[in-house]
Scaffold this motif. Structure first.
Motif, short mmCIF file in Angstrom:
data_model
loop_
_atom_site.label_atom_id
_atom_site.label_comp_id
_atom_site.label_asym_id
_atom_site.label_seq_id
_atom_site.Cartn_x
_atom_site.Cartn_y
_atom_site.Cartn_z
N LEU A 101 0.83 -1.21 0.00
CA LEU A 101 0.00 0.00 0.00
C LEU A 101 0.86 1.26 0.00
O LEU A 101 0.53 2.25 -0.68
N GLU A 102 1.96 1.24 0.74
CA GLU A 102 2.88 2.39 0.72
C GLU A 102 3.48 2.58 -0.67
O GLU A 102 3.62 3.71 -1.14
N VAL A 104 2.16 1.65 -3.59
CA VAL A 104 1.11 2.15 -4.49
C VAL A 104 0.81 3.62 -4.22
O VAL A 104 0.64 4.42 -5.15
N ALA A 105 0.75 4.00 -2.95
CA ALA A 105 0.48 5.40 -2.61
C ALA A 105 1.59 6.32 -3.11
O ALA A 105 1.32 7.40 -3.66
N TYR A 106 2.83 5.89 -2.93
CA TYR A 106 3.97 6.69 -3.39
C TYR A 106 3.97 6.81 -4.91
O TYR A 106 4.18 7.89 -5.47
N THR A 108 1.36 6.61 -6.78
CA THR A 108 0.23 7.45 -7.15
C THR A 108 0.60 8.93 -7.08
O THR A 108 0.21 9.73 -7.95
N VAL A 109 1.36 9.31 -6.05
CA VAL A 109 1.83 10.69 -5.96
C VAL A 109 2.67 11.05 -7.18
O VAL A 109 2.53 12.13 -7.77
N MET A 245 -4.71 3.77 -10.47
CA MET A 245 -4.31 3.40 -9.12
C MET A 245 -4.88 2.04 -8.73
O MET A 245 -4.20 1.23 -8.09
#
Length: 325
Positions: A101-102, A104-106, A108-109, A245
């Motif tokens: 999840l980290e 994917v979030a990074y 996405t940014v 995402m």
């Protein structure tokens, strides 16, 4: 949108139910006998022992009955035990999911900031800037994730030594440092897609009549871009960002393996190679759940961002196909 919510939720559960059965049946039909893996040493196997193992784990029951047991246990939080690690599958996924999840979030940014920024720049600066952005995003879209990972490791990890190439790091700064290269490798092709969508949406918004009316009324170009062009282009941009995402969970398989990250992507690779059926089923189902839930949320949020679109996905004022006034 409130009226459409029950229908969307019903469709969500129906999709997840169908996907769970397909995943279970596909893994069930894969080569390899789960009874052999559960029984231990292959040299001591006898038909009687295999039959006992199948009976103990309900492997001798019909496929539909096994699926029903698996689904019922899964709804109660019991995803079974790993054949390889002999641990609860839920515990294995829970330990590795934060890393994924980290990542994917990074990523996405990265693709939101760089993709939307380059798309806006290409739409506002026609000419060589637009051509350079289009050429760069075309090149980025053609590079597979594993090739991008190898190139980034070789340049920034080995030659320049700016970033570590394995591990997750400790603390917020350490994790960001370790996940920078994997996140950029994961976001590279997505960045190209978002840039193109942003550029196209901005171009269509620029060509609308109300933009010409705003320009004729004396508004500055900055006001026109912010209040009229970008605002009207926001709907398709946000929708595409959400879809990209949602699909990134599957993309983590290659990136996590290349960078040695202990996420669910690398867990899936290990489970497939070792015929660890419970882990494979659980991780695939988790990826499908993530994709379906995110796409459903995007579908519900889109009408709030773009009032021209109805909750059913049709432009407001249009009639569904097959119906006449």
């Amino acid at each position: 949108m409130i009226r459409a919510l029950p229908r969307r939720i019903a469709g969500l559960f129906a999709t997840l139910l169908a996907a769970s059965f397909i995943i279970f049946a596909a893994v069930y039909a894969a080569p390899g006998d789960p009874a052999v893996l559960l029984s231990g040493s292959r040299q001591e196997l006898t038909p009687e022992k295999l039959a006992a193992v199948r009976a103990e784990h309900h492997l001798d029951e019909p496929l539909v009955v096994q699926y029903g047991r698996w689904l019922w246990d899964g709804l109660q939080g019991d995803l079974g035990r790993s054949f390889q690690y002999r641990d609860h599958v839920a515990d294995l996924i829970g330990a590795r999911l934060p890393t994924t999840l980290e990542l994917v979030a990074y990523a996405t940014v990265f693709f939101v900031v760089l993709g939307v920024g380059s798309g806006v720049l290409a739409a506002l600066r026609r000419g060589w800037v637009d051509s350079a952005v289009v050429g760069g995003t075309t090149l980025a879209a053609s590079v597979p994730a594993f090739v991008a990972a190898i190139a980034l490791v070789s340049l920034f990890g080995v030659r320049l030594g700016w970033f570590p190439v394995t591990g997750q790091g400790e603390g917020l700064t350490g994790r960001l440092h370790h996940l920078t290269l994997p996140a950029f490798a994961l976001a590279l092709s997505a960045l190209a897609v978002i840039s193109r969508v942003t550029r196209q949406a901005m171009a269509e918004a620029y060509a609308s009549d109300h933009v010409e009316a705003a320009r004729a009324s004396g508004q500055s170009e900055r006001q026109i871009v912010v209040q009229h062009v970008l605002r009207n282009a926001l709907g398709p941009i946000v929708t595409m960002c959400g879809l990209v995402m949602a699909g990134m969970l599957a993309g983590t398989v290659v990136v996590e393996t290349a960078f040695g990250l202990s996420g669910i992507g690398s867990l899936l690779v290990t489970a497939i190679t070792t015929h660890d059926f419970p882990v494979t089923q659980a991780v695939l189902l988790l990826m499908v759940i993530g994709y379906v839930v995110v796409t459903t949320l995007v579908d519900l949020v889109h009408p709030l961002i773009d009032p021209r679109v109805s909750p059913g996905g049709q432009p407001r004022g249009s009639k569904p196909e097959g119906k006449t006034a």
